[in-house]
Design an enzyme around this catalytic site. Sequence first.
Site, PDB file in Angstrom:
ATOM      1  N   CYS A  34       0.845  -1.186   0.000  1.00 32.32           N
ATOM      2  CA  CYS A  34       0.000   0.000   0.000  1.00 32.32           C
ATOM      3  C   CYS A  34       0.888   1.246   0.000  1.00 32.32           C
ATOM      4  CB  CYS A  34      -0.866  -0.053   1.254  1.00 32.32           C
ATOM      5  SG  CYS A  34      -1.990   1.320   1.441  1.00 32.32           S
ATOM      6  N   PRO A  35       0.644   2.252  -0.775  1.00 29.56           N
ATOM      7  CA  PRO A  35      -0.475   2.528  -1.676  1.00 29.56           C
ATOM      8  C   PRO A  35      -0.164   2.214  -3.134  1.00 29.56           C
ATOM      9  CG  PRO A  35       0.715   4.552  -1.372  1.00 29.56           C
ATOM     10  CD  PRO A  35       1.457   3.468  -0.587  1.00 29.56           C
TER      11      PRO A  35
END
Length: 96
Positions: A34-35
């Site tokens: 993430c991201p």
Amino acid sequence: MTKEQMTVSVVESDLNGGADWDGAVTVDARGLPCPQPLLAMRRAMREHPAGTLLLVLASDEGSWRDFHSFAELSGRSLLRAERSEDCFYYWLRAGK
């Protein structure tokens, strides 16, 4: 294999058989933390013509929250979202 499916927002033409779910352009973001899956999706949205159906594959648990939040905050439709064991599947359309 257990599969969780959530359809967030389906455009009428997609609902009536207009979407070629299997013919979507695949963005493989598996293994990215993430991201990064969300950034890969945004890059693909810019690189493909408006209306192109994109399928983003992700393995990061946080992507479920990220993609749903993105759809809600941006006003873009997350056409379909599924989870199958260790992979998440997100369908969106490219364009503005």
